[in-house]
Design a protein around this motif. Structure first.
Motif, short mmCIF file in Angstrom:
data_model
loop_
_atom_site.label_atom_id
_atom_site.label_comp_id
_atom_site.label_asym_id
_atom_site.label_seq_id
_atom_site.Cartn_x
_atom_site.Cartn_y
_atom_site.Cartn_z
N ALA A 1 -34.80 32.78 30.75
CA ALA A 1 -34.00 33.75 31.50
C ALA A 1 -32.60 33.91 30.93
CB ALA A 1 -33.92 33.34 32.97
N LEU A 2 -31.96 32.81 30.56
CA LEU A 2 -30.58 32.86 30.09
C LEU A 2 -30.42 33.70 28.82
CD1 LEU A 2 -27.68 32.02 30.43
CD2 LEU A 2 -28.19 29.88 29.26
N PRO A 3 -31.16 33.42 27.75
CA PRO A 3 -31.01 34.28 26.56
C PRO A 3 -31.47 35.71 26.81
CG PRO A 3 -32.82 32.71 26.28
CD PRO A 3 -32.06 32.29 27.49
N ALA A 4 -32.44 35.91 27.71
CA ALA A 4 -32.91 37.26 28.01
C ALA A 4 -31.83 38.06 28.72
CB ALA A 4 -34.18 37.19 28.87
N ILE A 5 -31.15 37.43 29.68
CA ILE A 5 -30.05 38.10 30.40
C ILE A 5 -28.92 38.44 29.44
CG2 ILE A 5 -28.24 37.75 32.12
CD1 ILE A 5 -30.27 36.12 33.74
N THR A 6 -28.58 37.49 28.58
CA THR A 6 -27.53 37.72 27.60
C THR A 6 -27.87 38.90 26.69
OG1 THR A 6 -27.04 35.35 27.59
CG2 THR A 6 -26.14 36.66 25.78
N LEU A 7 -29.09 38.92 26.20
CA LEU A 7 -29.52 40.00 25.32
C LEU A 7 -29.53 41.33 26.05
CD1 LEU A 7 -30.63 40.68 22.47
CD2 LEU A 7 -32.92 40.35 23.41
N GLN A 8 -29.90 41.31 27.32
CA GLN A 8 -29.94 42.55 28.10
C GLN A 8 -28.55 43.14 28.28
OE1 GLN A 8 -32.31 44.33 28.74
NE2 GLN A 8 -32.04 45.50 30.61
N PHE A 9 -27.56 42.30 28.54
CA PHE A 9 -26.19 42.80 28.68
C PHE A 9 -25.61 43.22 27.33
CE2 PHE A 9 -26.28 40.82 32.87
CZ PHE A 9 -25.52 41.71 33.61
N LEU A 10 -26.03 42.55 26.27
CA LEU A 10 -25.56 42.92 24.94
C LEU A 10 -26.19 44.23 24.45
CD1 LEU A 10 -25.58 39.45 23.13
CD2 LEU A 10 -23.59 40.73 23.94
#
Length: 322
Positions: free
Chosen positions: A241-250
């Motif tokens: 979830a953490l890297p996915a959320i980061t990538l989504q905001f990026l």
């Protein structure tokens, strides 16, 4: 201290992007006076000079940039040459229309990408994994405008399910526009952006899931007799979830760029279409204002990703303290 550093980076970025945009417009072969006048051949040379004087186009580039920059410092973005209105008003109106479109597409693409990535990673090498990967690879190489035109041909021309273009029905007063008609005009542009935004988050999530499944603590969890459902919710989703959320905001920058093409294809009255019009017609005040807003929008996405990273993962806070 963290916020101060971010604000300093934002200020330097805004200045650099402003200078670059201004220089590119100056080197452009487009004549803003001809773009302003259009096909009207009755405009005399004296009138052209008056137009240039009115918009400050008769001054040297450096002087014009400094005048614009000093106005920005006072909170004045100038007046749009094509809309004949303050740039702030034009951007506020167009941005709200684009924001709805981008938000819907962002939510759908993030949810679908994350879900498909987990399914693909959990079934590595199987048919469903190959189908999802093939789908993502096709999407990555698909131009936004081509997919938009394809959706128009299928859902508007053939099936007649949705309007061909625009954000509201033609010939209807704004007071008479219903929520249902707004939603129908929003579906195809949002669907275009959503489908294209799925690929990156899906492929990235898939790789993370595969890495986690091959880790020692997953083998230990299986040895303890944990069910597949327990492994997915207690180990995989929490770690992915953490890297996915980061990538989504990026992905805000990609989303904004895709919006420009989607709005142009569907004639959707948002900020993307205004950007194209400002570039074609040499509306420098509006284009510079849109550039600043887009930088702020993308910077906000990156900042939110960093903040969420620190909130979700306590180790980031510990690292910051050390």
């Amino acid at each position: 201290m963290y916020i101060v550093k971010k604000l300093l980076k934002l200020a330097s970025l805004l200045v650099a992007v402003s200078i670059l945009t201004f220089c590119l417009m100056e080197k452009s072969p487009l004549d803003p006076i001809n773009a302003y006048v259009g096909a009207d051949l009755t405009v005399s040379q004296a009138q052209r000079e008056e137009i240039a004087k009115h918009w400050g186009l008769d001054k040297p580039p450096a002087e014009r940039f400094m005048a614009w920059f000093s106005s920005i410092a006072k909170g004045d973005l100038g007046t749009s040459m094509i809309y004949r209105r303050p740039v702030v008003e034009v951007i506020a109106e167009k941005f709200m229309a684009s924001l709805v479109l981008m938000f819907v597409a962002w939510i759908i693409s993030g949810f679908l990408g994350f879900l498909l990535g987990i399914i693909s990673g959990m079934n590595e090498g199987k048919i469903i994994d190959k189908l999802i990967r093939g789908y993502c690879y096709v999407l990555v190489s698909t131009p936004t405008f081509w997919l938009g035109i394809l959706f128009i041909m299928i859902f508007s021309v053939k099936l007649k399910l949705f309007p061909v273009a625009l954000g509201v029905p033609i010939g209807v007063l704004s007071s008479e526009v219903t929520l249902n008609s707004l939603a129908k005009h929003l579906v195809l542009p949002a669907l275009t952006l959503s489908v294209l935004g799925v690929a990156n988050i899906c492929l990235h999530t898939r790789e993370k899931v595969i890495d986690i499944l091959s880790s020692d603590y997953i083998l230990f969890a299986k040895a303890r007799g944990e069910s597949k459902k327990s492994i997915i919710f207690n180990h995989i989703i929490k770690n992915v979830a953490l890297p996915a959320i980061t990538l989504q905001f990026l992905s805000f920058s990609e989303l904004f760029a895709g919006t420009v093409f989607a709005e142009q294809v569907f004639s959707y009255p948002g900020l993307g279409q205004a950007t194209v019009q400002a570039g074609i017609k040499g509306d420098l005040p509006l284009l510079m204002g849109i550039v600043l807003v887009s930088v702020l929008f993308i910077f906000t996405g990156n900042l939110m990703a960093d903040i969420l990273y620190k909130v979700i993962d306590p180790r980031m806070k510990e690292g910051a303290v050390k």
